[in-house]
Design a protein around this motif. Sequence first.
Motif, PDB file in Angstrom:
ATOM      1  N   GLY A   1     -77.964 -30.777  39.483  1.00  0.00           N
ATOM      2  CA  GLY A   1     -77.272 -31.260  38.515  1.00  0.00           C
ATOM      3  C   GLY A   1     -77.452 -32.454  37.791  1.00  0.00           C
ATOM      4  O   GLY A   1     -77.691 -32.468  36.392  1.00  0.00           O
ATOM      5  N   GLU A   2     -77.845 -33.424  38.557  1.00  0.00           N
ATOM      6  CA  GLU A   2     -78.190 -34.862  37.970  1.00  0.00           C
ATOM      7  C   GLU A   2     -79.460 -34.423  37.013  1.00  0.00           C
ATOM      8  O   GLU A   2     -79.785 -35.137  35.989  1.00  0.00           O
ATOM      9  CB  GLU A   2     -78.472 -35.858  38.940  1.00  0.00           C
ATOM     10  N   HIS A   3     -80.423 -33.662  37.722  1.00  0.00           N
ATOM     11  CA  HIS A   3     -81.702 -33.664  36.948  1.00  0.00           C
ATOM     12  C   HIS A   3     -81.588 -32.664  35.825  1.00  0.00           C
ATOM     13  O   HIS A   3     -82.276 -32.965  34.897  1.00  0.00           O
ATOM     14  CB  HIS A   3     -82.527 -32.839  37.914  1.00  0.00           C
ATOM     15  N   LEU A   4     -80.531 -31.779  35.930  1.00  0.00           N
ATOM     16  CA  LEU A   4     -80.411 -30.888  34.640  1.00  0.00           C
ATOM     17  C   LEU A   4     -79.929 -31.342  33.424  1.00  0.00           C
ATOM     18  O   LEU A   4     -80.107 -31.002  32.477  1.00  0.00           O
ATOM     19  CB  LEU A   4     -79.802 -29.456  35.211  1.00  0.00           C
ATOM     20  N   LEU A   5     -78.782 -32.241  33.853  1.00  0.00           N
ATOM     21  CA  LEU A   5     -77.926 -32.672  32.710  1.00  0.00           C
ATOM     22  C   LEU A   5     -78.616 -33.056  31.486  1.00  0.00           C
ATOM     23  O   LEU A   5     -78.528 -32.794  30.268  1.00  0.00           O
ATOM     24  CB  LEU A   5     -76.982 -33.742  33.226  1.00  0.00           C
ATOM     25  N   PRO A   6     -79.733 -34.161  31.655  1.00  0.00           N
ATOM     26  CA  PRO A   6     -80.358 -34.547  30.410  1.00  0.00           C
ATOM     27  C   PRO A   6     -81.056 -33.277  29.664  1.00  0.00           C
ATOM     28  O   PRO A   6     -81.453 -33.524  28.650  1.00  0.00           O
ATOM     29  CB  PRO A   6     -81.412 -35.611  30.995  1.00  0.00           C
ATOM     30  N   LEU A   7     -81.490 -32.234  30.473  1.00  0.00           N
ATOM     31  CA  LEU A   7     -82.372 -31.218  29.736  1.00  0.00           C
ATOM     32  C   LEU A   7     -81.443 -30.273  29.007  1.00  0.00           C
ATOM     33  O   LEU A   7     -81.895 -29.549  28.262  1.00  0.00           O
ATOM     34  CB  LEU A   7     -83.138 -30.523  30.952  1.00  0.00           C
ATOM     35  N   LEU A   8     -80.010 -30.428  29.205  1.00  0.00           N
ATOM     36  CA  LEU A   8     -79.214 -29.420  28.261  1.00  0.00           C
ATOM     37  C   LEU A   8     -79.333 -29.578  26.995  1.00  0.00           C
ATOM     38  O   LEU A   8     -79.085 -28.743  26.041  1.00  0.00           O
ATOM     39  CB  LEU A   8     -77.932 -29.522  28.869  1.00  0.00           C
ATOM     40  N   THR A   9     -79.789 -30.795  26.357  1.00  0.00           N
ATOM     41  CA  THR A   9     -80.074 -31.193  25.031  1.00  0.00           C
ATOM     42  C   THR A   9     -81.040 -30.264  24.529  1.00  0.00           C
ATOM     43  O   THR A   9     -81.448 -29.995  23.144  1.00  0.00           O
ATOM     44  CB  THR A   9     -80.467 -32.623  24.799  1.00  0.00           C
ATOM     45  N   LYS A  10     -81.913 -29.718  25.393  1.00  0.00           N
ATOM     46  CA  LYS A  10     -83.124 -28.956  25.027  1.00  0.00           C
ATOM     47  C   LYS A  10     -82.703 -27.561  24.539  1.00  0.00           C
ATOM     48  O   LYS A  10     -83.339 -26.639  24.356  1.00  0.00           O
ATOM     49  CB  LYS A  10     -84.308 -28.660  25.944  1.00  0.00           C
ATOM     50  N   LEU A  11     -81.267 -27.147  25.045  1.00  0.00           N
ATOM     51  CA  LEU A  11     -80.770 -25.892  24.895  1.00  0.00           C
ATOM     52  C   LEU A  11     -80.199 -25.726  23.393  1.00  0.00           C
ATOM     53  O   LEU A  11     -79.500 -26.713  22.876  1.00  0.00           O
ATOM     54  CB  LEU A  11     -79.853 -25.669  25.868  1.00  0.00           C
ATOM     55  N   LYS A  12     -80.439 -24.404  22.748  1.00  0.00           N
ATOM     56  CA  LYS A  12     -79.481 -24.196  21.633  1.00  0.00           C
ATOM     57  C   LYS A  12     -77.841 -24.251  21.782  1.00  0.00           C
ATOM     58  O   LYS A  12     -77.839 -23.553  22.986  1.00  0.00           O
ATOM     59  CB  LYS A  12     -79.930 -22.798  21.141  1.00  0.00           C
ATOM     60  N   PRO A  13     -77.400 -24.405  20.875  1.00  0.00           N
ATOM     61  CA  PRO A  13     -75.805 -24.165  21.223  1.00  0.00           C
ATOM     62  C   PRO A  13     -75.522 -22.642  21.384  1.00  0.00           C
ATOM     63  O   PRO A  13     -76.443 -21.805  20.683  1.00  0.00           O
ATOM     64  CB  PRO A  13     -75.284 -24.525  19.979  1.00  0.00           C
ATOM     65  N   GLY A  14     -74.982 -22.220  22.081  1.00  0.00           N
ATOM     66  CA  GLY A  14     -75.092 -20.608  22.218  1.00  0.00           C
ATOM     67  C   GLY A  14     -75.939 -20.268  23.511  1.00  0.00           C
ATOM     68  O   GLY A  14     -76.019 -19.194  23.853  1.00  0.00           O
ATOM     69  N   GLY A  15     -76.963 -21.020  23.733  1.00  0.00           N
ATOM     70  CA  GLY A  15     -77.951 -20.654  24.761  1.00  0.00           C
ATOM     71  C   GLY A  15     -77.233 -20.614  26.182  1.00  0.00           C
ATOM     72  O   GLY A  15     -76.065 -21.099  26.215  1.00  0.00           O
ATOM     73  N   TRP A  16     -77.860 -20.456  27.464  1.00  0.00           N
ATOM     74  CA  TRP A  16     -77.610 -20.127  28.316  1.00  0.00           C
ATOM     75  C   TRP A  16     -78.387 -20.904  29.462  1.00  0.00           C
ATOM     76  O   TRP A  16     -79.627 -21.179  29.274  1.00  0.00           O
ATOM     77  CB  TRP A  16     -77.784 -18.509  28.768  1.00  0.00           C
ATOM     78  N   LEU A  17     -77.549 -21.232  30.459  1.00  0.00           N
ATOM     79  CA  LEU A  17     -78.200 -22.124  31.731  1.00  0.00           C
ATOM     80  C   LEU A  17     -77.801 -21.258  32.828  1.00  0.00           C
ATOM     81  O   LEU A  17     -76.703 -20.837  32.999  1.00  0.00           O
ATOM     82  CB  LEU A  17     -77.337 -23.404  31.845  1.00  0.00           C
ATOM     83  N   ILE A  18     -78.813 -20.720  33.801  1.00  0.00           N
ATOM     84  CA  ILE A  18     -78.732 -19.916  34.732  1.00  0.00           C
ATOM     85  C   ILE A  18     -79.256 -20.822  35.865  1.00  0.00           C
ATOM     86  O   ILE A  18     -80.581 -21.203  35.732  1.00  0.00           O
ATOM     87  CB  ILE A  18     -79.456 -18.566  34.803  1.00  0.00           C
ATOM     88  N   LEU A  19     -78.512 -21.189  36.933  1.00  0.00           N
ATOM     89  CA  LEU A  19     -79.247 -21.845  38.233  1.00  0.00           C
ATOM     90  C   LEU A  19     -78.782 -21.224  39.492  1.00  0.00           C
ATOM     91  O   LEU A  19     -77.747 -20.751  39.492  1.00  0.00           O
ATOM     92  CB  LEU A  19     -78.884 -23.370  38.006  1.00  0.00           C
ATOM     93  N   THR A  20     -79.681 -21.431  40.433  1.00  0.00           N
ATOM     94  CA  THR A  20     -79.254 -21.144  41.752  1.00  0.00           C
ATOM     95  C   THR A  20     -79.067 -22.122  42.574  1.00  0.00           C
ATOM     96  O   THR A  20     -79.517 -23.356  42.166  1.00  0.00           O
ATOM     97  CB  THR A  20     -80.590 -20.460  42.593  1.00  0.00           C
ATOM     98  N   LEU A  21     -77.832 -22.037  43.198  1.00  0.00           N
ATOM     99  CA  LEU A  21     -77.406 -23.344  44.183  1.00  0.00           C
ATOM    100  C   LEU A  21     -78.177 -23.055  45.527  1.00  0.00           C
ATOM    101  O   LEU A  21     -77.530 -21.987  46.169  1.00  0.00           O
ATOM    102  CB  LEU A  21     -75.929 -23.460  44.090  1.00  0.00           C
ATOM    103  N   LYS A  22     -78.680 -23.853  46.057  1.00  0.00           N
ATOM    104  CA  LYS A  22     -79.153 -23.848  47.704  1.00  0.00           C
ATOM    105  C   LYS A  22     -78.329 -24.454  48.356  1.00  0.00           C
ATOM    106  O   LYS A  22     -78.325 -25.830  48.099  1.00  0.00           O
ATOM    107  CB  LYS A  22     -80.782 -23.926  47.603  1.00  0.00           C
ATOM    108  N   PHE A  23     -77.742 -23.943  49.339  1.00  0.00           N
ATOM    109  CA  PHE A  23     -76.958 -24.778  50.377  1.00  0.00           C
ATOM    110  C   PHE A  23     -77.494 -24.888  51.513  1.00  0.00           C
ATOM    111  O   PHE A  23     -78.093 -23.806  52.170  1.00  0.00           O
ATOM    112  CB  PHE A  23     -75.566 -23.852  50.325  1.00  0.00           C
ATOM    113  N   TYR A  24     -77.387 -25.982  51.931  1.00  0.00           N
ATOM    114  CA  TYR A  24     -77.827 -26.248  53.403  1.00  0.00           C
ATOM    115  C   TYR A  24     -76.723 -26.261  54.539  1.00  0.00           C
ATOM    116  O   TYR A  24     -75.686 -26.857  54.208  1.00  0.00           O
ATOM    117  CB  TYR A  24     -78.551 -27.599  53.253  1.00  0.00           C
TER     118      TYR A  24
END
Length: 413
Positions: free
Chosen positions: A327-350
């Motif tokens: 989450g911390e690494h991705l937050l700054p990269l969200l500005t690279k997405l268009k409004p209306g674009g999509w974020l898909i991420l897998t969450l890996k649980f230990y």
Amino acid sequence: MDLVMQSATQPHAHRVWKYFQERQQWHDVFPADFADDSEEVGPYTDSEGPCLVLFKNVHITPEQLDAWLLRCFVGRVCMRVFWLERSTAAAGSWEELVTTVAAAPTPAGATAVRIDVFPKSLQLDIGRKICAAGYPHPMHPVQYSHVLYVVQLSPSCIRWSYMPAVQAWKMSSVAPARFDKSVATAINKLAEAMQVIGLQHAPDRQQLLQQQSLAASQQQQQQQQQATQLTAAAAANGNHQQQQPIRWAIDIGACPGGWTSYLADSCGYHVLAVDPAPLHPDVTARPRVHQILGKAQEVGQQVDEVLAGQQADLLVCDMNDHPIRVGEHLLPLLTKLKPGGWLILTLKFYGKGREKATMVNHLDGYFKSEMEGGRLTWLLANTLSFGPIDGKPKRHRTRASVAGSPSAAGGDS
Ligand SMILES: C[S@@+](CC[C@H](N)C(=O)[O-])C[C@H]1O[C@@H](n2cnc3c(N)ncnc32)[C@H](O)[C@@H]1O
């Protein structure tokens, strides 16, 4: 008719059941008006059980079921199906089942019958007992005109039905693989996630082959055009292609490159692949793939340089790190997405257990000022972990806005 689907594991059965229960939320997993209701057959725990889902009053034909199972990712976890007439009374015990079936009229045109019993360990014994009780047809596992389905749904509820052999679903050993085996596991995760949010229908193997042959013939055509020098028509076509807007996808944690190749080949994106490790050379050889060697948290400027003022339609992340750091690494990269674009991420649980819901709530809160409509699913392609949270960036990003926060995230387990 009712339908019982047997899957490979209990978590798979649970996921299939849950996808049906939440069919309004997830795109196009089940055919429209598939069935009235479904039940995960018990007794079961999180990991053990009969691996059965009962669909009540199914509205599609056996042929439509076969086509759907071949097309949809649910087909990959389906081991057996049992069609059951709703009007046939259930037997209350195995003894009653044997005498009832042996004495009941058999379907018109029946010559030989194959018996499919759940639990399978009883199949041979029950088949023998039915024959010994005066059954009028031979039983044969391969050459048969009809299938006799017998399913024990509880100790006192054993349901049974006939189905003509031509309509009975067979797990085909010749069914084409959906993707090449080398990258199948990773790609199946992304294809499922994109399908259920309605972003892209995962093409089946046949469609992929068609796409590949179309791409090959287009490439051949282009080579011919270059060889014979430019004709006016070819030049016009070339100009037209240049004018098509480029759709960018950013793939974070992209190595070895399964997702990247899927996004480029099957979804037509230009893909910006970010990973400290290099992609497989076959993937980087693709013309629409751009690789940045580096960590998500360090590549902002390089991403901007490649995008050259554009924004991406899609940001996907399969990074193997703790969900909080992801989450911390991705937050700054969200500005690279268009409004209306999509974020898909897998969450890996230990580890196991309850941490999952807490983590999902944490990420839900973390992204909600930037994204709307976040949803969480537990992928069939990845039954032991969660994924993805997906969401659309808000048109006007503001930290103060709370509208459209991802209300469904965290609702799954
Ligand atoms: C499970 S693999 C991804 C598989 C990929 N989706 C595919 O289809 O081939 C996880 C990747 O995340 C990468 N990774 C881990 N931490 C990262 C970070 N901070 N930034 C970028 N990539 C990272 C790893 O190097 C690894 O290659």
